[in-house]
Design an enzyme around this catalytic site. Sequence first.
Site, PDB file in Angstrom:
ATOM      1  N   THR A  84       0.823  -1.204   0.000  1.00  0.00           N
ATOM      2  CA  THR A  84       0.000   0.000   0.000  1.00  0.00           C
ATOM      3  C   THR A  84       0.855   1.250   0.000  1.00  0.00           C
ATOM      4  O   THR A  84       2.050   1.209   0.287  1.00  0.00           O
ATOM      5  CB  THR A  84      -0.942   0.045   1.220  1.00  0.00           C
ATOM      6  OG1 THR A  84      -1.986   0.955   0.929  1.00  0.00           O
ATOM      7  CG2 THR A  84      -0.230   0.471   2.473  1.00  0.00           C
ATOM      8  N   LYS A 141      -8.312   2.316   1.606  1.00  0.00           N
ATOM      9  CA  LYS A 141      -7.389   2.311   2.746  1.00  0.00           C
ATOM     10  C   LYS A 141      -7.411   3.614   3.530  1.00  0.00           C
ATOM     11  O   LYS A 141      -6.667   3.764   4.483  1.00  0.00           O
ATOM     12  CB  LYS A 141      -5.981   2.019   2.246  1.00  0.00           C
ATOM     13  CG  LYS A 141      -5.900   0.670   1.555  1.00  0.00           C
ATOM     14  CD  LYS A 141      -4.594   0.479   0.859  1.00  0.00           C
ATOM     15  CE  LYS A 141      -4.626  -0.763   0.002  1.00  0.00           C
ATOM     16  NZ  LYS A 141      -3.434  -0.872  -0.810  1.00  0.00           N
ATOM     17  N   GLY A 196      -5.826   6.585   7.610  1.00  0.00           N
ATOM     18  CA  GLY A 196      -5.449   5.611   6.598  1.00  0.00           C
ATOM     19  C   GLY A 196      -4.561   4.556   7.228  1.00  0.00           C
ATOM     20  O   GLY A 196      -3.950   4.794   8.271  1.00  0.00           O
ATOM     21  N   SER A 236       4.559   0.530   1.654  1.00  0.00           N
ATOM     22  CA  SER A 236       5.729   0.203   0.842  1.00  0.00           C
ATOM     23  C   SER A 236       6.074   1.296  -0.153  1.00  0.00           C
ATOM     24  O   SER A 236       7.237   1.496  -0.480  1.00  0.00           O
ATOM     25  CB  SER A 236       5.515  -1.117   0.109  1.00  0.00           C
ATOM     26  OG  SER A 236       4.375  -1.031  -0.713  1.00  0.00           O
ATOM     27  N   GLY A 253       2.776   4.995  -7.413  1.00  0.00           N
ATOM     28  CA  GLY A 253       2.201   3.854  -8.114  1.00  0.00           C
ATOM     29  C   GLY A 253       2.978   3.458  -9.352  1.00  0.00           C
ATOM     30  O   GLY A 253       2.955   2.294  -9.757  1.00  0.00           O
ATOM     31  N   CYS A 301       6.474   1.831  -7.216  1.00  0.00           N
ATOM     32  CA  CYS A 301       6.350   0.753  -6.228  1.00  0.00           C
ATOM     33  C   CYS A 301       5.503  -0.386  -6.782  1.00  0.00           C
ATOM     34  O   CYS A 301       4.348  -0.176  -7.164  1.00  0.00           O
ATOM     35  CB  CYS A 301       5.722   1.295  -4.940  1.00  0.00           C
ATOM     36  SG  CYS A 301       5.464   0.018  -3.684  1.00  0.00           S
TER      37      CYS A 301
END
Length: 187
Positions: A9, A41, A53, A132, A164, A167
């Site tokens: 996430t 989340k 979150g 992450s 995004g 990762c």
Amino acid sequence: MSRRQVRSTTVLAVRKDGRVAMGGDGQVTMGETIVKGSARKVRVLKDGKVLAGFAGAVADAFTLFEKLEEKLDRFPSNMTKAVVELAKDWRTDRYLRRLDALLAVADSHHIFLVSGTGDVIEPDDAVIAIGSGGSYALAAARALKEHSDLDAPAIVRQSLEIAGDICIYSNQDILVLELGVAEGEAG
């Protein structure tokens, strides 16, 4: 007890010019497999006055959200006290200390990272990221906050898009919430 590295996430919170936004990607992974792409989340708590979150185990995060709401009810005008009390309980309670997650919590005055090891961290620059992809989103958000005219929700969205792209445990299915804005209106 050592904590495993939280993966799967990216959650980011930013306060700029009186506006507070928090967002997260939607990817859920188990090991090396993507099992869901549209998880939520980030949440609005306390009638739109608090954003929260999580990164980590979903069931654990929901338990922590419930405990956070209990603390916010107990200390309604003092979010700092509420998150400190949550962290203390999380660290010392036999059941709670087994929960595997990190929380990002924000209101109009504060942004905190809260962990089960007793950490309650308020960043100096009103930008915090977990998960992450958190380091990527944090770096992007700090640069955009300092060197662009983007508002808080736009900084969150663009930073999460950057994370995004980098990762492997994050994706482009992004939800951004803003304090004082109904969920249906948020970007």
